[in-house]
Write a protein that holds these residues in place. Structure first.
Motif, PDB file in Angstrom:
ATOM      1  N   VAL A   1      39.557  34.163  48.810  1.00 45.88           N
ATOM      2  CA  VAL A   1      40.658  35.310  48.807  1.00 45.88           C
ATOM      3  C   VAL A   1      40.795  36.098  48.112  1.00 45.88           C
ATOM      4  CG1 VAL A   1      43.350  34.742  49.442  1.00 45.88           C
ATOM      5  CG2 VAL A   1      41.867  32.477  49.892  1.00 45.88           C
ATOM      6  N   ALA A   2      40.918  36.070  46.731  1.00 45.44           N
ATOM      7  CA  ALA A   2      40.771  36.695  45.673  1.00 45.44           C
ATOM      8  C   ALA A   2      40.220  38.266  46.139  1.00 45.44           C
ATOM      9  CB  ALA A   2      40.520  36.330  45.036  1.00 45.44           C
TER      10      ALA A   2
ATOM     11  N   ALA B   1      46.140  34.502  44.996  1.00 43.58           N
ATOM     12  CA  ALA B   1      45.153  33.856  46.130  1.00 43.58           C
ATOM     13  C   ALA B   1      44.518  32.525  45.416  1.00 43.58           C
ATOM     14  CB  ALA B   1      43.744  34.756  45.655  1.00 43.58           C
TER      15      ALA B   1
ATOM     16  N   ALA C   1      40.639  40.199  48.952  1.00 45.12           N
ATOM     17  CA  ALA C   1      42.455  40.903  48.943  1.00 45.12           C
ATOM     18  C   ALA C   1      41.702  42.180  47.870  1.00 45.12           C
ATOM     19  CB  ALA C   1      43.000  39.765  48.320  1.00 45.12           C
TER      20      ALA C   1
END
Length: 384
Positions: free
Chosen positions: A293-294, A288, A297
């Motif tokens: 985004v992390a 990421a 995820a």
């Protein structure tokens, strides 16, 4: 007594287990202050808690094969509730060690017993329902975080809080007892009768290995998701907390619906696909470029892991109902060992590689779990 009543009571036992453990966890800082224990000492104390839990699982498995899961779950629930006040009363490291040793032991016993009861209820229903029980364990922990956090904010004495939580546990356990399923005829050992052989077959070994690998991955999310965002992506601590929050939310939600999916496509197909989703999610977290985004995820990682491990417990409990406790103790014990070992393995690896590179271990574990799921979760009739 209809199986629906047993299902509700088993939900209550799982939720209670999550709640009692959660109440200990949220009060760790205050208990450390009261006892003068350092974070280094806490690490050893947590190893002690984990070690006695593993021992409790093995003892609990044998007791279940002898007396049935209902009796063992009730006794362990009462004992765990009573022992919860121990850490709050502790005033030194030795007394805290004794309290956590007892807490861990009875948690290990109830862990195996509640899963054995869940397998029996699932068998009575004739369809997959075991993931829902684990969802209630997660919900119990969430309630503990909210209630415990609120009481800490009100500066409530930890001794009073844990005593009240323990008293509630006693009441919930006693209320749940009547509806729990008794052992089916022929599934418990009579006094003086020889123990049923429970050999370490290849299938038991594979189930244990799969539980180890996926609970190792789960343990990595518990202890390293927030560190990943804070240290690797440079976020604030408040933003980093969202990584574990997102993981926990998707774990709970998916466990509530996983049984329906398993009923439609089968346990083996479910774990194959879910483990792949888990590997994809953690890979996305490792790669990421930013916190948003992390966090997404880590949420996907939770989606993948949520419903897998309950399928291994269900399979273990159905290998031979007369030795269900022993088989469950082996699989849950190996899984719990993975839960403890995962964070430690990642920490050791970060001495030589980056944190995101160390995530390769649980990613590979998820992929192997997906590969081996068909052989471990094959459909076969339980012995009677």
């Amino acid at each position: 007594m209809p199986p629906s009543a047993a299902r509700r009571s088993t939900f209550a036992i799982f939720a209670l287990n999550g709640f009692l453990l959660g109440m200990w966890v949220v009060h760790i800082p205050e208990i450390l202050e009261r006892t003068g224990a350092s974070t280094v000492v806490l690490g050893y104390l947590l190893l002690l808690l984990g070690g006695t839990a593993l021992l409790g699982m093995q003892v609990g498995g044998r007791l279940i094969d002898r007396f049935g899961s209902r009796v063992v779950a009730v006794v362990a629930g009462l004992a765990l509730s009573a022992c919860l006040v121990g850490p709050g009363l502790a005033t030194s490291v030795p007394t805290l060690a004794i309290a956590l040793g007892l807490l861990g032991a009875f948690n290990g016993v109830i862990d195996v017993a509640q899963n054995a009861q869940a397998v029996e209820v699932e068998r009575a229903y004739g369809r997959p329902i075991i993931s829902g029980f684990h969802a209630f364990f997660s919900l119990g922990g969430l309630v503990a975080a909210l209630v415990g956090g609120g009481l800490i904010a009100l500066d409530t004495d930890v001794r009073l809080t844990l005593s009240a939580a323990g008293a509630l546990g006693l009441l919930v356990t006693l209320a749940a007892r009547p509806a729990l399923l008794p052992p089916a005829p022929g599934t418990t050992r009579e006094s003086g009768a020889p123990r049923v052989r429970a050999p370490w077959t290849l299938r038991v070994v594979v189930l244990s290995l799969l539980a180890f690998m996926l609970l190792l991955s789960e343990g990595v999310a518990y202890d390293w998701s927030t560190v990943h965002l804070h240290d690797s992506l440079g976020t604030s601590k408040s933003v980093a907390a969202w990584a574990f929050g997102a993981f926990s939310i998707t774990m709970t939600v998916v466990r509530l619906v996983a049984d329906r999916i398993v009923a439609r496509i089968g346990a083996a197909a479910y774990v194959q696909r879910a483990a792949l989703i888990g590997a994809f999610g953690l890979t996305g977290a490792a790669l990421a470029p930013n916190a948003t985004v992390a966090i997404i995820a880590w949420a996907v990682f939770g989606v993948g892991l949520a419903g897998c491990v309950p399928q291994f417990f269900s399979a273990a409990g159905n290998i031979d109902p007369a030795a269900a406790g022993t088989y469950l103790a082996r699989v849950t014990g190996m899984g719990y060992l993975g839960l403890l070992a995962g964070p430690a393995i990642i920490g050791i690896l970060t001495n030589w590689v980056s944190l995101t590179t160390a995530f390769t271990v649980p990613i590979v574990g998820c992929l192997i779990a997906g590969l081996l799921a068909p052989s471990a979760l094959r459909t076969e009739k339980a012995k009677t």
